[in-house]
Write an enzyme that holds these catalytic residues in place. Structure first.
Site, PDB file in Angstrom:
ATOM      1  N   ASN A   2     -24.189   0.650  40.514  1.00 33.92           N
ATOM      2  CA  ASN A   2     -24.304  -0.408  41.535  1.00 33.92           C
ATOM      3  C   ASN A   2     -25.002   0.062  42.807  1.00 33.92           C
ATOM      4  OD1 ASN A   2     -21.151  -2.060  40.704  1.00 33.92           O
ATOM      5  ND2 ASN A   2     -23.224  -2.530  40.024  1.00 33.92           N
TER       6      ASN A   2
ATOM      7  N   ASP B 276     -17.193  -9.459  36.142  1.00 27.61           N
ATOM      8  CA  ASP B 276     -18.638  -9.697  36.095  1.00 27.61           C
ATOM      9  C   ASP B 276     -18.958 -11.175  36.309  1.00 27.61           C
ATOM     10  OD1 ASP B 276     -21.287  -9.081  35.792  1.00 27.61           O
ATOM     11  OD2 ASP B 276     -21.216  -8.907  33.614  1.00 27.61           O
TER      12      ASP B 276
HETATM   13  C1  FPP Z   1     -20.280  -8.004  39.174  1.00 29.17           C
HETATM   14  O1  FPP Z   1     -20.923  -9.246  39.393  1.00 29.17           O
HETATM   15  C2  FPP Z   1     -19.428  -7.654  40.268  1.00 29.17           C
HETATM   16  C3  FPP Z   1     -19.602  -6.552  41.079  1.00 29.17           C
HETATM   17  C4  FPP Z   1     -20.698  -5.621  40.928  1.00 29.17           C
HETATM   18  C5  FPP Z   1     -18.699  -6.266  42.181  1.00 29.17           C
HETATM   19  C6  FPP Z   1     -17.279  -6.646  42.001  1.00 29.17           C
HETATM   20  C7  FPP Z   1     -16.773  -7.068  43.326  1.00 29.17           C
HETATM   21  C8  FPP Z   1     -15.896  -8.068  43.550  1.00 29.17           C
HETATM   22  C9  FPP Z   1     -15.224  -8.791  42.471  1.00 29.17           C
HETATM   23  C10 FPP Z   1     -15.561  -8.526  44.913  1.00 29.17           C
HETATM   24  C11 FPP Z   1     -14.950  -7.522  45.791  1.00 29.17           C
HETATM   25  C12 FPP Z   1     -13.773  -6.871  45.218  1.00 29.17           C
HETATM   26  C13 FPP Z   1     -12.996  -6.040  45.932  1.00 29.17           C
HETATM   27  C14 FPP Z   1     -11.871  -5.353  45.277  1.00 29.17           C
HETATM   28  C15 FPP Z   1     -13.247  -5.764  47.345  1.00 29.17           C
HETATM   29  P1  FPP Z   1     -22.495  -9.288  39.410  1.00 29.17           P
HETATM   30  O2  FPP Z   1     -22.922  -9.260  40.832  1.00 29.17           O
HETATM   31  O3  FPP Z   1     -23.050  -8.194  38.567  1.00 29.17           O
HETATM   32  O4  FPP Z   1     -22.773 -10.685  38.769  1.00 29.17           O
HETATM   33  P2  FPP Z   1     -24.045 -11.098  37.893  1.00 29.17           P
HETATM   34  O5  FPP Z   1     -23.993 -10.261  36.635  1.00 29.17           O
HETATM   35  O6  FPP Z   1     -23.807 -12.536  37.635  1.00 29.17           O
HETATM   36  O7  FPP Z   1     -25.253 -10.824  38.733  1.00 29.17           O
END
Ligand code: FPP
Length: 263
Positions: A85, A37
């Site tokens: 998501n 996250d």
């Molecule tokens: C949460 O950060 C992350 C995600 C919803 C996606 C996770 C994806 C990756 C780590 C990159 C790609 C990985 C692979 C395996 C291809 P957020 O966007 O919710 O962050 P925030 O809470 O700060 O908005």
């Protein structure tokens, strides 16, 4: 809590190589899962678009997968995309899907080199066809690898997984395949997406949030939870090693008393 802080403080002066030597290879988590996250916040702090955070996040996935495989962690599940998501803005969803394809294209060679077996949980059929094709390819080409299982949670939701298991169990009961009295935790686990995975021992969540967000709800029953303030794009091998050392310093009682455990 105080113990945890002391341990982390003690580790602050150590190099990554020194931290590695402190990890007990005989007490590694059998199955570790990470809620990655903070990509969006990392990007916002730098005045970048959210997708820049995901891109850097993918590089961290490379670093963490490599480190876990080298340490000998038997199984690693990464929460890459939840059922929730899909509600994000369409361009971000589409970027995350293309990043997944790019990740598999780039990392298949690492999986082969490190003897990693690729696997997924969640509704992979919901994903775009290009991503699905790479998922199938990565699974097929790593199927006989006997090292770490790298498991990506994609279009995954813990409640949905439990409901799907319940539906299959109901169908099997209706057809007489299993008796209601024979249903126990072990049998139920066999209907989950994680049926071939070892017991979940450690869950890490980055970015300071302390929630489980519909991740591995059944599997988390006896897992140790580790929360860190680091945003996922800033998470390093050092943070990983400190989390594992913290886990190894905990006493897991599974409902028993310390005295029963002999300490
Ligand atoms: C949460 O950060 C992350 C995600 C919803 C996606 C996770 C994806 C990756 C780590 C990159 C790609 C990985 C692979 C395996 C291809 P957020 O966007 O919710 O962050 P925030 O809470 O700060 O908005």
């Amino acid at each position: 809590m105080e113990h945890t802080l002391t341990r982390i403080k003690d580790h602050a002066d150590l190099t990554v190589a020194e931290l590695r030597t402190l990890v007990d290879p005989l007490r590694l988590p059998r199955h570790m899962a990470i809620i990655m996250d903070g990509n969006g916040r990392w990007a916002a702090k730098k005045g970048l678009p959210r997708i820049a955070g995901h891109k850097r996040g993918m590089e961290v996935v490379h670093e963490v997968v490599t480190a876990c495989a080298k340490l000998g962690v038997p199984a690693l599940t990464l929460y890459a995309f939840s059922t929730e998501n899909w509600k994000r803005p369409a361009p971000e969803v589409s970027f995350l899907m293309s990043l997944l394809t790019l990740y598999l294209r780039q990392e298949l060679s690492l999986m082969k080199r490190e003897n990693i077996r690729f696997s997924t949980i969640g509704l992979v059929e919901d994903l775009p066809s290009e991503a699905r094709a790479w998922i199938d390819k990565a699974k097929a080409e790593t199927a006989s690898n006997a090292g770490m299982v790298l498991d990506l949670a994609l279009s995954y939701g813990g409640r949905r997984e439990i409901i799907e298991a319940a539906k299959k169990i109901a169908a099997d009961m209706k057809s007489g395949k299993i008796e209601p009295s024979a249903l126990d935790e072990r049998t139920f686990s066999g209907y989950l997406d994680t049926r071939e995975m070892p017991e979940l021992d450690l869950v890490i969540r980055t970015s300071g949030e302390q929630r489980v967000s519909n991740f591995l709800l059944w599997q988390m029953a006896y897992a140790e939870l580790y929360f860190t303030e680091a945003l996922w794009p800033d998470f390093t091998e050092r943070d990983l090693l400190i989390a594992i050392l913290d886990y190894q310093g905990r006493q897991r009682r599974f409902g028993k008393t310390s005295e029963q455990l002999g300490s």
